[in-house]
Design an enzyme around this catalytic site. Structure first.
Site, short mmCIF file in Angstrom:
data_model
loop_
_atom_site.label_atom_id
_atom_site.label_comp_id
_atom_site.label_asym_id
_atom_site.label_seq_id
_atom_site.Cartn_x
_atom_site.Cartn_y
_atom_site.Cartn_z
N GLN A 98 -7.65 0.09 -8.29
CA GLN A 98 -7.40 -1.12 -7.70
C GLN A 98 -6.50 -1.99 -8.56
OE1 GLN A 98 -10.93 -1.97 -4.56
NE2 GLN A 98 -11.52 -1.94 -6.86
N ARG B 81 -5.25 7.85 -6.45
CA ARG B 81 -4.88 6.86 -5.37
C ARG B 81 -4.88 5.35 -5.95
NH1 ARG B 81 -8.47 6.37 -0.61
NH2 ARG B 81 -7.87 8.32 -0.02
N ASP C 30 -13.82 6.83 -2.88
CA ASP C 30 -13.26 5.59 -2.75
C ASP C 30 -13.67 4.57 -3.66
OD1 ASP C 30 -11.02 5.92 -0.91
OD2 ASP C 30 -12.57 5.67 0.74
N MET C 31 -12.78 3.73 -4.21
CA MET C 31 -13.45 2.59 -5.13
C MET C 31 -13.88 1.39 -4.37
SD MET C 31 -14.04 1.81 -8.06
CE MET C 31 -13.07 3.04 -9.08
N HIS D 125 1.78 -0.27 2.23
CA HIS D 125 2.58 -0.38 3.40
C HIS D 125 3.90 -1.40 3.04
CE1 HIS D 125 -1.22 0.02 6.39
NE2 HIS D 125 -0.35 1.21 6.03
N LYS E 281 -3.86 -1.83 -3.81
CA LYS E 281 -4.04 -3.13 -4.40
C LYS E 281 -5.64 -3.61 -4.54
CE LYS E 281 0.84 -4.51 -2.93
NZ LYS E 281 1.37 -5.47 -2.20
N GLY E 282 -6.11 -3.44 -3.51
CA GLY E 282 -7.71 -3.77 -3.50
C GLY E 282 -7.92 -4.60 -2.14
N ALA E 283 -8.99 -4.37 -1.78
CA ALA E 283 -9.46 -5.00 -0.50
C ALA E 283 -10.56 -5.98 -0.43
CB ALA E 283 -9.52 -4.15 0.65
N ARG F 1 -10.88 -5.49 7.20
CA ARG F 1 -10.51 -5.74 5.61
C ARG F 1 -9.30 -5.16 5.42
NH1 ARG F 1 -15.86 -3.38 5.27
NH2 ARG F 1 -15.24 -1.43 5.03
N ARG F 2 -8.73 -4.30 6.34
CA ARG F 2 -7.31 -3.96 6.38
C ARG F 2 -6.64 -4.92 6.48
NH1 ARG F 2 -10.34 -0.70 4.98
NH2 ARG F 2 -10.02 -1.89 3.15
#
Length: 305
Positions: free
Chosen positions: A161, A182, A132-133, A225, A185-187, A286-287
């Site tokens: 991202q 993967r 994961d980034m 999503h 968008k980035g969180a 964060r989601r």
């Protein structure tokens, strides 16, 4: 308003008191709704249920920014155990992890040692491990580590991202590795110095990166999503005659369940991101910060079950 909502949930994600309360009291509330369970063993039945519906999975033991060698080694053992159990149970599942969970903030040699052990197990059982980034200060180190591991291992992928200016160049640089990527968008909360501040710009860059990755022949996971992004990817694949086995869609466990099933029935690979562990609260906040619509999706998922 969107920026305020994002900042609010990011603030909540870092609240240590709320995180502690969630760990002590919220595991049973979140299990089967937001996370698979408080450990991998308790998540197996939910993963199998998803597989039985035609959905693939990637699992993630929640927790990051580890500052203890002992904890980093424990996380490594947990990941190896998870890979072995996935194989033993015959689950259609991959594994996702963060370099900080293996000790990136402690010592680079420690991360390399731990990740090497994990990838040795992954190669043995033919299970993909996605790196994961994380946030900007750790971005370059993560990409460098991915390149190092990709030279030796096939069962390793990573994440890019769309909200970062640098990502287009990163995607170009990774081309020679024929990566499994993967795209998200980035969180994380980043400054305008590093990231597009406006959602419309992030969305346009996301589309550009998806197109570039698919046309370059990379196996690409579109983690979103957003209906517009999903439809854009479908049309792009048709336009360039990209077969369905060259990409997949990914969504979070407990969100947009109906859409996940519809995509699978349409013949697309649909992979569900199933986190597990006690540190579910920060992940969930964060989601919600990523996209306001996730708030509605999340609460529908929580109260539907």
């Amino acid at each position: 308003m969107e920026a305020i909502t994002r900042d609010f949930f990011l603030f909540l994600s870092k609240n240590s008191l709320l995180n502690k309360i969630a760990q002590n009291r919220g595991g049973s509330f979140a299990a089967g709704k937001l996370i698979g369970g408080v450990d991998f063993k308790s998540s197996v039945r939910f993963i199998r249920g998803l597989n039985n519906q035609g959905l693939s999975v990637t699992v993630d033991h929640l927790g990051e920014f580890v500052d203890s060698v002992e904890v980093a080694n424990e996380r490594t053992e947990e990941c190896i155990s998870t890979i072995e159990m996935i194989s033993k149970e015959g689950l259609d599942s991959q594994v996702s992890l963060k370099m900080t969970s293996l000790g990136l903030d402690i010592d680079r040699d420690l991360v390399v040692k731990n990740m090497t052990r994990i990838l040795d197990a992954a190669e043995k059982h033919k299970i993909m491990v996605t790196i994961d980034m994380e946030d900007v200060p750790r971005c370059q180190a993560t990409i460098d580590l991915f390149k190092q591991f990709k030279e030796k291992y096939s069962c390793v992928s990573t994440v890019l991202q769309a909200y970062l200016y640098r990502t287009e160049k990163d995607l170009e640089d990774l081309g020679k590795y024929q990566p499994f990527l993967r795209m998200v968008k980035g969180a994380y909360k980043e400054s305008p110095e590093h990231a597009f501040p406006e959602k419309t710009d992030v969305d346009e860059n996301y589309k550009k990166l998806i197109e570039q990755s698919l046309i370059n022949g990379n196996y690409t996971a579109i983690a979103s999503h957003d209906d517009q992004i999903i439809e854009y990817t479908k049309e792009l694949a048709k336009k360039h005659n990209i077969p369905n086995d060259r990409f997949e869609f990914q969504m979070l466990y407990g969100m947009r369940n109906k859409t996940q099933l519809e995509l699978a029935k349409q013949g697309y690979k649909m992979r569900v991101y199933v986190p597990y562990g006690m540190d579910w609260y920060g992940y969930f906040m964060r989601r919600l910060a990523e996209r306001p619509a996730n708030i509605a999706f999340a609460f529908k998922g929580i109260f539907k079950k």
